[in-house]
Design a protein around this motif. Structure first.
Motif, PDB file in Angstrom:
ATOM      1  N   ASP A  11      51.309  32.717 -63.798  1.00  0.00           N
ATOM      2  CA  ASP A  11      50.423  31.618 -63.742  1.00  0.00           C
ATOM      3  C   ASP A  11      51.017  30.317 -63.615  1.00  0.00           C
ATOM      4  O   ASP A  11      52.116  30.170 -64.343  1.00  0.00           O
ATOM      5  N   GLY A  12      50.585  29.624 -62.688  1.00  0.00           N
ATOM      6  CA  GLY A  12      51.462  28.215 -62.467  1.00  0.00           C
ATOM      7  C   GLY A  12      52.635  28.386 -61.457  1.00  0.00           C
ATOM      8  O   GLY A  12      53.276  27.460 -61.061  1.00  0.00           O
ATOM      9  N   THR A  13      52.777  29.582 -61.039  1.00  0.00           N
ATOM     10  CA  THR A  13      54.008  29.925 -60.030  1.00  0.00           C
ATOM     11  C   THR A  13      53.449  30.597 -59.055  1.00  0.00           C
ATOM     12  O   THR A  13      53.104  29.673 -57.975  1.00  0.00           O
ATOM     13  N   LEU A  14      52.983  31.649 -58.981  1.00  0.00           N
ATOM     14  CA  LEU A  14      52.690  32.171 -57.647  1.00  0.00           C
ATOM     15  C   LEU A  14      51.037  31.957 -57.723  1.00  0.00           C
ATOM     16  O   LEU A  14      50.450  32.124 -56.892  1.00  0.00           O
ATOM     17  N   LEU A  15      50.412  31.903 -59.073  1.00  0.00           N
ATOM     18  CA  LEU A  15      49.410  31.677 -59.100  1.00  0.00           C
ATOM     19  C   LEU A  15      48.810  30.162 -59.408  1.00  0.00           C
ATOM     20  O   LEU A  15      49.617  29.627 -60.316  1.00  0.00           O
TER      21      LEU A  15
END
Length: 275
Positions: A11-15
């Motif tokens: 969450d917030g990184t890859l997504l």
């Protein structure tokens, strides 16, 4: 000779933080597959949440769930692990702390002293309102095994007092993007990363060293980032980037979320002469 081993938050990184899309990262992910570079998901999400997501990502590597509480290793990988592991269907399981039921029992008598709402008190609709998850994904998020997330609405001073109360029981609280997470003291993204790195290193010749790259955007990623050989802070649209103590070499991406993730992966592949 070195071999890359990637560890990534979701969450917030890859997504993407708002849409949960990984579309901007697809090309970089394909590059990792092409060059047989393992990409280990290291997330606060549950095993049940990751099953459909791994299918969408075509993810075949190990994954770490619930903020470092457990590592799942696909049996099909054939990694030779030199310690006893639990069987979990198609996976080998390494757990680092107590199960969720124990955590709930340990903290339920503190509701009068501190203001928080644990997952176990929430309905699916409440979780949807908090996270924007679909009903199906919200149900999967509630199927936790090793941690108990909570919405903390008390002060930071009270949070420290709660941590002090839990410390003798071997339980900690880690703050994530939306939730604070109750978990065993040894449950940590960094511990799980280093354990898995050691398993991969044992599969390699002595002169072939494993280089770890970690990517994350939140406070609960700091430990993982601080212990990685290549720490990458992914810029967030909703909060300031976390500081990684004693790591002046930590990268901060120019772009947000999965776009920044792809930028960092491509830079490392170029730097190592892979791209």
């Amino acid at each position: 000779m070195t071999s890359l081993l990637i560890f990534t938050d979701l969450d917030g990184t890859l997504l993407d933080h708002h849409t949960y899309s990984f579309e901007p990262a697809k090309s970089a992910m394909l590059s990792l597959k092409t060059f047989a570079i393992p990409c280990v998901i290291n997330t606060s999400k549950t095993f049940h949440e990751l099953l459909p997501l791994r299918k969408a990502l075509n993810h075949l590597d190990p994954f770490i769930v619930e903020n470092g509480s457990a590592v799942y290793i696909p049996k099909a990988l054939g990694l030779d692990i030199q310690e006893p592991l639990e069987e979990a269907g198609d996976y080998w399981l390494k757990a680092f702390g107590p199960n969720r039921e124990e955590l709930i029992r340990m903290t339920e008598n503190q509701r009068e002293n501190f203001t928080f709402q644990p997952f176990s008190d929430m309905s699916v609709d409440q979780l949807i309102k908090l996270t924007g998850l679909s009903q199906e994904n919200a149900k999967l998020a509630m199927q936790r095994e090793f941690t108990e997330p909570m919405v903390w609405t008390d002060s930071n001073q009270a949070l420290q007092a709660f941590r002090d109360y839990l410390e003798p029981y071997g339980v900690q609280i880690q703050k994530g993007g939306r939730f604070s997470h109750l978990m065993g003291k040894e449950c940590d993204k960094a511990n799980a990363m280093l354990w898995l790195k050691a398993q991969y290193q044992s599969q390699h010749l002595d002169d072939e060293l494993i280089t770890t790259m970690a990517l994350g955007d939140g406070e609960n990623d700091i430990g993982m980032l601080s212990k990685a050989d290549i720490p990458v802070v992914i810029r967030s649209p909703v909060h300031a980037p976390p500081e990684v103590p004693n790591r002046s070499d930590a990268w901060l991406t120019d772009d947000y979320g999965p776009k920044g993730w792809a930028q960092a992966i491509n830079q490392v592949l170029i730097k190592h002469g892979i791209l």
